[in-house]
Write an enzyme that holds these catalytic residues in place. Structure first.
Site, PDB file in Angstrom:
ATOM      1  N   ASN A   1      -9.177  44.641 -36.563  1.00  0.00           N
ATOM      2  CA  ASN A   1     -10.030  44.668 -35.374  1.00  0.00           C
ATOM      3  C   ASN A   1      -9.482  43.768 -34.264  1.00  0.00           C
ATOM      4  OD1 ASN A   1     -12.284  46.475 -35.847  1.00  0.00           O
ATOM      5  ND2 ASN A   1     -12.851  45.100 -37.511  1.00  0.00           N
ATOM      6  N   SER A   2      -8.171  43.569 -34.246  1.00  0.00           N
ATOM      7  CA  SER A   2      -7.537  42.682 -33.282  1.00  0.00           C
ATOM      8  C   SER A   2      -7.795  43.096 -31.836  1.00  0.00           C
ATOM      9  CB  SER A   2      -6.026  42.661 -33.538  1.00  0.00           C
ATOM     10  OG  SER A   2      -5.322  42.117 -32.451  1.00  0.00           O
ATOM     11  N   ASN A   3      -8.250  42.136 -31.046  1.00  0.00           N
ATOM     12  CA  ASN A   3      -8.436  42.384 -29.614  1.00  0.00           C
ATOM     13  C   ASN A   3      -7.100  42.566 -28.911  1.00  0.00           C
ATOM     14  OD1 ASN A   3     -11.283  42.142 -29.690  1.00  0.00           O
ATOM     15  ND2 ASN A   3     -11.134  39.916 -29.611  1.00  0.00           N
TER      16      ASN A   3
END
Length: 383
Positions: free
Chosen positions: A159-161
């Protein structure tokens, strides 16, 4: 459309990856043309990265046209007056985000009398590129365009921004994008179809899943990124640009340096006593800005993972990269604060989720802000 169909591969080095991949919403993924295959411990074969020779040619031609257009958007870069003595100043930048995001009072429950918390709304820098990562990418992707690269390789948690912003910005500018991504430990067999992962799929990025045991950039990610880069160069005649984890690099550092100048112009140095920020490249940029403008604020870095020693080493490396380490050290510029990560990266407690009532939208990755926001008087929280 250029590169509409991305791909997803997985690294089978780890015994946890013996089982077949399962996907929470396979029909949704397939409808977007995303293909999934198994990635062995050696670099993937050409067929796992592209659908056909014709598609490769179409993607390449479309990408070349888009990058040529994007290159016209490059702007000469000059740093703030107080930063002109730094080394390694980038030559160009590209506008990707909305600037001058507002600073607003945050009405948190349970704040003691006499304390005020304000927040800089960098969730308003843009829709798919919202968050402070867009500021780093303005310099990193400008360098990639200026050097003539055609492919971006990045990495991060599922879920890396940064991966979301990189995939979206890469699409906008005409880059092919490859992401090495680590699933959550409790959900190792599934690729999500929601949140940042869904946006990454929508823009057609190529996702390579690594084992959930991959926690070190230097040990677990960087060697695979270099191997993939070498493979793309030799087999597909691509020219990759490697984007480090979180965009933390001497080039990306100028994103938060510019943000500090923006806050200075907004009156932060005169109106606030303390600044709370996540630890890493962003806090390093703020350390530089605060030091070179007279150290008018106390800086507090929230340690979301690793430990204090790790982030002081990282900050000192960045200070050295711009020519400051001989005269100043991270330990003198910022207080690292541990014990604020809650359940961990990307995991929230019921108490943290209750703060949704304050109508401030935080990434699920960063619970440390929610845990630290009560600690200081007249505090600026950088989002």
């Amino acid at each position: 459309m250029y590169g509409l169909g991305g791909s997803c591969t997985r690294d089978t080095n780890d015994k946890l990856w013996d089982a077949e991949l399962r996907f929470a919403n396979k029909s949704l993924v397939q409808s977007r043309g995303v293909t999934f295959s198994t990635m062995s411990s050696s670099p993937p074969t050409r067929s796992t990265l592209v659908h056909s020779e014709d598609e490769l040619a179409d993607n390449r031609n479309s990408g070349e046209l888009m990058r040529a257009h994007s290159k016209k958007r490059l702007l000469p870069y000059s740093p703030p007056d107080w930063a002109t003595g730094l080394q390694g100043i980038p030559n160009v930048r590209i506008e990707l985000s909305t600037k001058n995001t507002p600073i607003q009072k945050w009405h948190l429950p349970g704040i003691p009398d006499g304390f005020e918390v304000y927040i800089k709304r960098d969730d308003l820098t843009g829709c798919s590129l919202s968050g402070n990562k867009a500021r780093k990418l303005e310099f990193l992707l400008a360098e990639a365009l200026d050097k003539g690269n055609d492919t971006l390789i990045g990495c991060g948690q599922i879920n890396s921004n940064l991966c979301r912003a990189l995939a979206c910005a890469g699409r906008e500018l005409g880059f092919n994008c490859h992401l090495l991504m680590r699933p959550n430990a409790e959900n190792t067999g599934e690729f999500p179809s929601e949140g940042n992962a869904a946006m990454i799929q929508l823009v057609g990025a190529n996702v390579h899943l690594v084992p959930p045991t991959a926690t070190s950039y230097e040990r677990d990610y960087l060697p695979k990124m270099k191997a993939l880069s070498s493979h793309l160069r030799s087999h597909s005649k691509m020219s990759p640009y490697l984007v480090p984890v979180a965009g933390t690099s001497p080039v990306g550092l100028f994103g938060p340096i510019e943000c500090f100048e923006e806050m200075r112009q907004q009156g932060v140095l005169e109106e606030f006593s303390d600044l709370v920020v996540t630890s890493g490249g962003t806090s390093a940029g703020f350390c530089i800005g605060n030091y070179l403008t007279g150290q008018k604020m106390k800086l507090h870095g929230m340690v979301a993972f690793k430990d204090t020693a790790f982030f002081h080493r990282q900050t000192n490396d960045l200070l050295h990269s711009v020519g400051l380490q001989d005269s100043v050290h991270s330990e003198d510029l910022i207080t690292m604060v541990e014990g604020v990560a809650g359940r961990g990266y990307g995991l929230s407690t019921d108490e943290e989720l209750a703060l949704r009532a304050t109508s401030r939208f935080f990434s699920i990755c960063y619970s440390e802000f929610l845990n630290s926001s009560r600690m200081l008087r007249r505090t600026q929280v950088y989002f």
